[in-house]
Design an enzyme around this catalytic site. Structure first.
Site, PDB file in Angstrom:
ATOM      1  N   GLU A   1       3.537  -0.781  -3.410  1.00 44.08           N
ATOM      2  CA  GLU A   1       2.176  -0.251  -3.583  1.00 44.08           C
ATOM      3  C   GLU A   1       2.231   1.173  -4.108  1.00 44.08           C
ATOM      4  O   GLU A   1       2.666   2.082  -3.404  1.00 44.08           O
ATOM      5  CB  GLU A   1       1.423  -0.294  -2.249  1.00 44.08           C
ATOM      6  CG  GLU A   1       0.008   0.265  -2.391  1.00 44.08           C
ATOM      7  CD  GLU A   1      -0.885  -0.038  -1.204  1.00 44.08           C
ATOM      8  OE1 GLU A   1      -0.592  -0.995  -0.447  1.00 44.08           O
ATOM      9  OE2 GLU A   1      -1.883   0.673  -1.022  1.00 44.08           O
TER      10      GLU A   1
ATOM     11  N   ASP B   1      -5.461  -3.977  -3.224  1.00 48.68           N
ATOM     12  CA  ASP B   1      -6.212  -3.398  -2.109  1.00 48.68           C
ATOM     13  C   ASP B   1      -7.533  -2.942  -2.697  1.00 48.68           C
ATOM     14  O   ASP B   1      -7.585  -1.976  -3.469  1.00 48.68           O
ATOM     15  CB  ASP B   1      -5.463  -2.198  -1.508  1.00 48.68           C
ATOM     16  CG  ASP B   1      -4.353  -2.615  -0.546  1.00 48.68           C
ATOM     17  OD1 ASP B   1      -4.154  -3.824  -0.341  1.00 48.68           O
ATOM     18  OD2 ASP B   1      -3.688  -1.719  -0.012  1.00 48.68           O
TER      19      ASP B   1
ATOM     20  N   HIS C   1       0.906  -3.901   9.524  1.00 49.45           N
ATOM     21  CA  HIS C   1       2.137  -3.119   9.683  1.00 49.45           C
ATOM     22  C   HIS C   1       2.666  -3.406  11.087  1.00 49.45           C
ATOM     23  O   HIS C   1       1.873  -3.613  12.010  1.00 49.45           O
ATOM     24  CB  HIS C   1       1.883  -1.609   9.665  1.00 49.45           C
ATOM     25  CG  HIS C   1       1.316  -1.041   8.423  1.00 49.45           C
ATOM     26  ND1 HIS C   1      -0.030  -1.046   8.142  1.00 49.45           N
ATOM     27  CD2 HIS C   1       1.915  -0.374   7.404  1.00 49.45           C
ATOM     28  CE1 HIS C   1      -0.231  -0.412   6.984  1.00 49.45           C
ATOM     29  NE2 HIS C   1       0.919  -0.005   6.515  1.00 49.45           N
TER      30      HIS C   1
ATOM     31  N   ASP D   1       0.898  -1.306  13.658  1.00 49.42           N
ATOM     32  CA  ASP D   1      -0.496  -1.620  13.958  1.00 49.42           C
ATOM     33  C   ASP D   1      -0.612  -2.504  15.188  1.00 49.42           C
ATOM     34  O   ASP D   1      -1.627  -2.475  15.887  1.00 49.42           O
ATOM     35  CB  ASP D   1      -1.151  -2.429  12.823  1.00 49.42           C
ATOM     36  CG  ASP D   1      -1.053  -1.793  11.471  1.00 49.42           C
ATOM     37  OD1 ASP D   1      -0.839  -0.563  11.401  1.00 49.42           O
ATOM     38  OD2 ASP D   1      -1.189  -2.526  10.465  1.00 49.42           O
TER      39      ASP D   1
HETATM   40 CO    CO Z   1      -3.391   0.368   0.238  1.00 48.39          CO
END
Ligand code: CO
Ligand code: CO
Ligand code: CO
Ligand code: CO
Ligand code: CO
Ligand code: CO
Ligand code: CO
Ligand code: CO
Lengths: 435, 435, 435, 435
Positions: free
Chosen positions: A232, A296, A101, A104
Site C-alpha cells: 500500500e 482503500d 491488522h 487490531d
Molecule cells: Co489504507
C-alpha cells in the site's frame, strides 16, 4: 445479535432512493446486475477492523473520545467483546468482506510468544464466526508501526533484531490469513522511511526492504497461499518520507528487486491526494503498469495536509475511480475496503453504521455511473479518435526509425504538425451526464 | 565588452567576506582547494541562457517588464545582440559553463528548415565566441514546450507528426551540443504528461516516451557523443501531471524501458519541492540508485505552489545538497546550473549580475561546509554506529534466511529488539556547527 | 450572428436531462421556479470577457495556442471584432450578464488619454449592443496587474505616480460601469501585495490601499452609482502574498479602514482553495460577517498549487456553495460569474460554448439540490437541535456573567459537560440524498 | 540535581564557537551585549512543559516511545517527579523562563474540584522551586483541547456547559499565572473551529468566542493581572478549520469584538507555515497592526502538511524573524518559547538537552545577525529610498485628493509612472552578508 452495542439497529436493507430511513441502502443493491455481474461482486466491500473497532477517537491533540463496551483494549476478554461487536456489525451491514491488522484484534502480550498465542485464539474465534456467516476475509496484515519497537522501521530498521521480529510477525499474519481463506495479504510500511536523512542509510534500507518483500513472496509460495501480495503506497505520515511513496515509486522498487510480477498495489484515495495525485491517476497508472490490486476507498480532506481517512462522499470522484477499475477488467482478488474512521466527534453506534451505509451508497452510485460510461463508450471513442494517427503503419514505422531519417523528412517540410483541440470541457461535461 | 548593456560593471573578482563591494565574490574563490580539488572544478557553475536572456519578465497575470537591447526577440539581428550580451555576462562572471535551449538562442522560423538554419547560424557564433574564451557548454537542450505545436506533448503527443518533429528537433540540438563540446544533453518533458486523464492514453504515451528516449541514446552512440544524457524530473506545471514526476518515478521509467545504465538525472531544487520532497532527498535517492547526473540549483518559494525558480539563498539547505553530491563522489560530467530567473521587478543589468554573484557565493559556502562535514566524518560515524548491527555475519545470515526459521528464534524469545535513540536533534546541531 | 466565428452553433436551449445534444442545457432552465423565483434570477450567470476573449492560451511555459479572428489584440479594429464575437456568444448562451476589465476590451494606447479614448469607444459599442439585447453588465473592473507599470502594485506602489494612475484608471472604469448600468464594481488587487518583505513597507502600503478604497467609495457616492463595491480575495499568485488574502483578512482590513458597511466581497472557489479553505467556508464566513457580495464560480485543480480557473464540474461542491448563498438570502446585486478559462488545448469555438454550457448545468443542479435541502430543512433542524442549549435563559445569563461566579458553580460540581455526537457522517449522507 | 534522570549532564555553559562539547552553548552567551542589551534580555527564552515533559512520543500511528521516570502520568506522585525533573532541566539550561498548560503539570481528577486541587498543589511546588531560582514564568495557559469534553470546542462548544467549564478552567489558570508572577496569559483555541460546516453555526460560535475573550480581559483587570493576554493563531490541526487562523484573521476578530487594544498574539513559526505564510510575514504583519506579543520559535517541516513542532535549526530564517522583532522594538512581556518536541525516536535525556541547546544557539546567531543588519541600516536605507516619493507634500496631497482631480492630471499626461527595479536579489544577498 450477540451484544447490545448495536441494539435497535436493524440489518440494513436496500430500499431505493426514495427511502426515508436514515440507515437504508438507497443505491447499494447487492443483487442488481451491472455489466453482467452482481453489484456485490463488482464492489467487494470490506470493513476495516482497525479504524472501526480499534481506533478510540484520538488525534495528535486529544485522547479517546469514543466509549465502547470493548474498552480498555489491553484485556483479552475485551478482545472477545470486540470480535462479537465487529461480527454484529458485519451482520448488520451485510458486506461480503472484512480486514484486520494483528494489533487490531488482540492486545499485545508480554513477549512475542504471548502475543502470538493471543492472536491465534482470536483467529480461532474468527474461524468459528466465519463458519456460520457469508463474511470472508479480504486481507490480513501486520501492524508494524504502532509499537515503539517499530519506531525506526520494520524491515528497514537499523537494528537487524527488528527485521527478524518483523519477519516473525508477518509469517504469523500470513499463516492466519491463509487459514481464514483470505484473498490477499497486505503490507503498509508506515515506518519504512525516515524522519531525517542525517541518520539514514538509504541504500541499505531499500535493499533490506527489497529482501524482506522477496521473503514474503517466497513464504507465500512455500505455504501455497494463492492470494495476492499487496503493498500500500503512502508518501508520508507518520514518516517524513515513506519509501512506498506512490504507485510510480512502488513500481520502480518492485522492478529493482525483481518483484513486478509477484506483487500488486493496494491504492488509497487519501494517500493519492497526500502524494499530490488524484485517485484516478494512481488507479490508471497502476492499471497501465499491471499492478492494480485492491483499493482503500477513503478520502482525505483537500484542505488538510494529513491523512484524514474519511468515508467517501463525492459521487463524481468515486465514479472516475471505478471507471478506471472497470476499464482494467474489475477486481480479481481485490475489493473496496473502507480504511476509514469516523470523525472523533461521531460517538454513537449509529454513526458507525451511518458512515458505512453512506459510503456503500456512494460507491454503488459511482459504480453504476462508471458502468454506464463504459457501456456508452463515449470516452473510449474520444480516445480512439484522438490517437487515431498512431494506428497507421506509417506511425509504427516511425517508432522503428531513427533520428537521421526522421530529421530528413521534417527538414524537407514533409511533416508539419497541426494542433487539434483536446476537448477537455466537453469530456468533463460528458462525465457529468452520467453522475 | 562588446555591448554597452553591462557598462560600468567590472568583471567580478573574489574579494573575501569583508569586501564592501555589492558585486564581489565574498566566498567563491575558483582556485581555492577544497578536498584536494579547485572550487571551480567542484562546483562547475553554469549560466542558463533561458531565464537570464530569453525570459522577459512575464507571469500568468502580466507581460514583459524587462527592457533589453535584444528585444524584440523575433528578429535574427537581435539574437546576435543577445549572444553578445550573454557572452559579455559570462566574461563578467567568469563561470566555467553555460546552457541553452534552441528556442532561447534563435527566433522560430517560418518552417523547420528556417528554424534550423537560424539555429545553426547562432551555433556558429557561439563556436567563434567560445574559441577565444574559457567558457564551455555544460549542456544543450530542445524547448519542446513553448510553441503551440507541443501543447499536447512532444514524444507523447497523440499526433505522430509531433513525435517526428520532436525527433528532428532533438537531433538538431544534439548535433549542436556535440559540435560545441557539450558535456551533457538534457531532456525536460514539460508537456510530456497530461491535463486530464479523460483524453489520455497513459500506456501508449509512456511507451512512446520510452521509445523516444531509446532513440536519443541510439543517436548519441551513432554520432559518438561522449556526454551524459540527462532527464530532468518535475512533477507538474505546466502540465497537471508530468510523467517524469520525481527521481523515483524516473528511475522506474528508465528500468521499464531498459535505460537505467544509459541515462542520468538533472535534479532541480524547485522541482524537488513541488514534488513534496527536499532537495537532499532527491539527490540522495538518485545517488543511491546510481542516476545522479547534474543539478539545477534554483529554489522555489516554500509558500508558493508553483515553480518560482529563484536564485539559491539559504546556506544550510545548499550545504546538505553538496554533502550528498560529495558523498556520491562529486560531479563528473554534471555541474551546478542556475535555472533561475530574476524576480520580474528586478529590471536592471545590475540585478542580473547580483543574482548570479549571490548564488555563487551561497554555493561556495555550502560546498565548503559540506566538505568540512565530510572531512570531519561526524555524520558518517553516526551512520556507521547506528547500522553497526548489520555488519555482523549473523545479520547477513538473516537476510539469506527464511520466515520459518526466523519465526522459530523470535518465538523462542531469542530476539527482543531494544529501541535506541535516533539522535536527530544532535545531528542537526552538528550540521549547524559547519554552516 | 454578426461574425462567422461561432458558425454552426445554434443558440443553446433547455432540452432536459435526456437530450442527446452535446450543447444543450440539460438542467439550466431559466424560467423554472425554484423556491419561488426563476432559476435565472437565482443564478444570475455572467460571462467573463477576460478569460473567454482576451486570454490567448498562454501559460508560464508556453505562448498562445488559440487562433481567434480578433487576434492580434493590439489593434482597435480587432477589438471591434472581439466585441462582435463576444456578443454573438452572449446571444448563443442567453446568460443574463457579462463582465469586463478595461484591458480586456481595448488595446493599451500610447498614453492614458489614448487608452481612455479607445476604452470609451468600445463602451459606446457595448452600449449600442446592449440596447437591443437583454444582456446586462454584472460588473466592470480595471486590470491593474498586467502592464509593467503595475508590477509593484497599484494603490500600494512605492511610487505615488502609480497610485495616481490607478485612481484615474478606476474612475474611468467606474464611470463606464455606471453608464452601462452595471450592478457592481469589482477590485482585484493582484499586485497589491509583495514579492519580498525585504523591500516592502507593509504599514505604508496597507494605509495607501485603505485610503484608495475609501476614495472608491467616495467616488461611488459622488456619481450616484447604486451598485455594490466588491473586493475579490486571493491569497497569492501572481504576488507571493496578496493583501486581500481571504475573506477573514479582507474583513479585518475593511474594519480597520472603516469600510465594512460599504464594501462586500466577490468570492472565487479557486481562490478559496489556494488560501487553504473550502469554497463553502469562504461563503459561510462572508455571510456570517455580512460581506457576501458575488461569486466567481470557477474551481481550481486540487492537485495544482496555482489558480487553474477551470469551469466548475462537481455538483456536490457547487450544491454546498449555493446552500450557503440561499441561506444568506440569495444574491442581491451579485451573481454567478465564470472567471474560468478553457484549458489551453481546447482550441475550438465549440469548446468555448461547451465550457459554459457544462458550467451552467452544474450550477443549475447545485442550486436545485441546495434549494431542496433548504426546503426540507434537515440541516437547519440538526443545527437547531445541536445548539438548543444556547436558547435557554440560563445560557444567555451565562454570557452576561463573569469568571468568578461561573467558577463557583463548576467547582461545586453543578456543571458537568456530557459530550454528544456531532453526527458528521449522517449529515454528509443527508447532503448526498439531494445531489 | 534532585533526580538522577539528567545524571551526567552538567549545566550548559557558553564555550564559544570552537567548543568541542556536544552540549555547550557555542553562540548563546547570556551576558553578551547586543544593541545595548544583554542577549538573555533580548531573547527571553522559555522551555515548554508540554512538549518537553508531558508528551510521550506518540503520533497518529503509534504510541509512547519515551520512557521517563515520571510515567505513568496519571498519578500525582509522578507529577511531583516530573516537576523535579523539569526544574532540574531549567537548572541545566539556565534559560530565564518556562511555560505550562494545566494538563501538563497535573493528572486530571475525577471532577473539576479534584483537578483544581491537584493543580493548586503543583502550583505550590512551582512557587517553592521558583523562590530559590532565577527561572520565571513566561506564561500559563489552559489545555482545552485534549480531554473529550472539549472535542467540539471550549468557548465555541454547542453546549453551554462546556463554555462554563472553560470559563472555570481559565480562571483557575489565570489565578495561578498571576500568583507565580507570569508575564503573559495565553489562549490557543485548538478546538475553537470546526470539523464540518454542516453541523456548525459560525455566527453563534464566533460571538461566543468573542464574549469569552472579553470575559478573560474583564477578569484580568478584576484581579489586577498586569501581564499581556495573548492569543495563538493556527489555521487548522486538530480542527479542519481553526477560527484563529492567522494574524490577519485574529486581528479582524479582535476588532469585531472590541479587543484590539487589549489582546496581542503569540506567533509560532510552524503555524505560520501551515497557514501558507512565512514566519517573518506573520511577525511583520502583527508588528504593523500593533499586536505582536510573543513567539513560539519552533518550525515545521516544509514537506509535511501538519504541525511538526521541531526545534529551529535554520539561521537565515531565524535571523529574519528577529529582524522584524527588533524593528518593532523587541519583546516587552513576550519572549522566545520553544513549543517544540523531540522527534519520537529521540529517546534519551541527552536528546532533550541537545534539542534546546541547538535551538538556543540558532536563536543567538539569528539575533546577532538581525542586530547587525539593524545597526548597519542597509535594509532600512533601501526602504527609505524606494518609498521616497511618498515623503513629498505632493504625495500627501494626493492621498487627500479625489478621483476626479487625479484623473484630470493623469489624463493631461502630467503623471507617467516609470518602473524602477525592486532589487530583490541584491537585498537577499545583503542579508546573507550577515548570516
Ligand atoms: Co489504507
Ligand atoms: Co490513510
Ligand atoms: Co524549475
Ligand atoms: Co530546471
Ligand atoms: Co482565479
Ligand atoms: Co476571480
Ligand atoms: Co505548533
Ligand atoms: Co505554539
Amino acid at each position: 445479535m450477540t451484544h447490545p452495542f448495536f441494539e435497535g439497529i436493524a440489518p440494513v436493507r436496500y430500499e431505493g432512493p426514495d427511502s426515508d430511513s436514515p440507515l437504508a441502502y438507497r443505491h447499494y443493491n447487492p443483487d442488481e446486475i451491472v455489466m453482467g455481474k452482481r453489484m456485490e461482486d463488482h464492489l467487494r466491500f470490506a470493513v476495516a477492523y482497525w479504524h472501526s473497532f480499534a481506533w478510540e477517537g484520538g488525534d495528535p491533540f486529544g485522547g479517546q473520545t469514543f466509549e465502547r463496551p470493548w474498552y480498555p483494549q489491553d484485556q483479552m476478554k475485551m478482545a472477545q467483546v470486540k470480535a462479537d461487536c465487529a461480527f454484529d456489525m458485519f451482520d448488520i451491514l451485510g458486506q461480503p468482506y472484512f480486514c484486520w491488522h494483528d494489533a487490531d484484534i488482540r492486545p499485545e502480550g508480554a513477549d512475542f510468544a504471548e502475543s502470538h498465542a493471543r492472536f491465534e485464539s482470536i483467529i480461532d474465534i474468527f474461524e468459528q464466526k466465519m463458519a456460520t456467516r457469508p463474511v470472508k476475509l479480504l486481507w490480513g496484515t501486520a501492524n508494524m508501526f504502532g509499537h515503539r519497537r517499530w519506531m525506526a522501521g520494520a524491515s528497514t530498521n537499523p537494528d537487524p533484531d527488528v527485521f527478524a521480529y518483523a519477519a516473525a510477525t508477518v509469517k504469523m499474519c500470513m499463516d492466519a490469513t491463509h487459514r481464514l481463506g483470505g484473498e490477499n495479504y497486505v503490507l503498509w510500511g508506515g515506518r519504512e522511511g525516515y524522519e531525517t536523512l542525517l541518520n539514514t542509510d538509504l541504500t541499505a534500507e531499500l535493499d533490506h526492504m527489497g529482501r524482506f518483500l522477496n521473503m514474503v513472496v517466497e513464504y507465500k509460495h512455500k505455504i501455497g497461499f494463492k492470494g495476492t501480495i499487496l503493498v500500500e503506497p503512502k508518501p508520508q505520515e507518520p514518516s517524513k518520507h515513506q519509501y512506498d511513496y506512490d504507485v510510480a515509486t512502488c513500481y520502480g522498487f518492485l522492478q529493482k528487486y525483481g518483484l513486478e510480477q509477484e506483487v500488486k498495489l493496494n491504492i488509497e484515495q487519501g494517500h493519492a491526494i497526500l502524494a499530490g495525485h488524484s485517485f484516478e491517476h494512481e488507479l490508471a497508472l497502476a492499471a497501465s503498469l499491471g499492478v492494480l490490486g485492491s483499493i482503500d476507498m477513503n478520502r482525505n480532506d483537500y484542505q488538510s495536509g494529513w491523512d484524514t481517512d474519511q468515508f467517501p462522499n463525492n459521487v463524481p470522484e468515486v465514479a472516475l475511480a471505478y471507471y478506471h477499475i472497470l476499464k482494467a477488467g474489475g477486481f480479481t482478488t481485490g475489493g473496496t475496503n473502507f480504511d476509514a474512521k469516523l470523525r472523533r466527534q461521531s460517538l454513537d453506534a449509529h454513526d458507525l453504521i451511518a458512515g458505512h451505509v453512506g459510503a456503500m451508497d456512494i460507491c454503488a452510485r459511482g459504480l453504476k455511473a462508471a458502468a454506464a460510461m463504459i457501456e456508452d463508450g463515449g470516452l473510449e471513442d474520444a480516445l480512439a479518435e484522438r490517437y487515431a494517427g498512431w494506428s497507421t503503419p506509417e506511425a509504427q514505422a516511425l517508432l522503428d526509425s531513427d533520428f537521421d531519417s526522421i530529421f530528413a523528412r521534417v527538414h524537407a517540410g514533409k511533416i508539419v504538425p497541426q494542433p487539434r483541440s483536446g476537448r477537455q470541457e466537453q469530456l468533463e461535461n460528458y462525465v457529468n451526464w452520467f453522475v
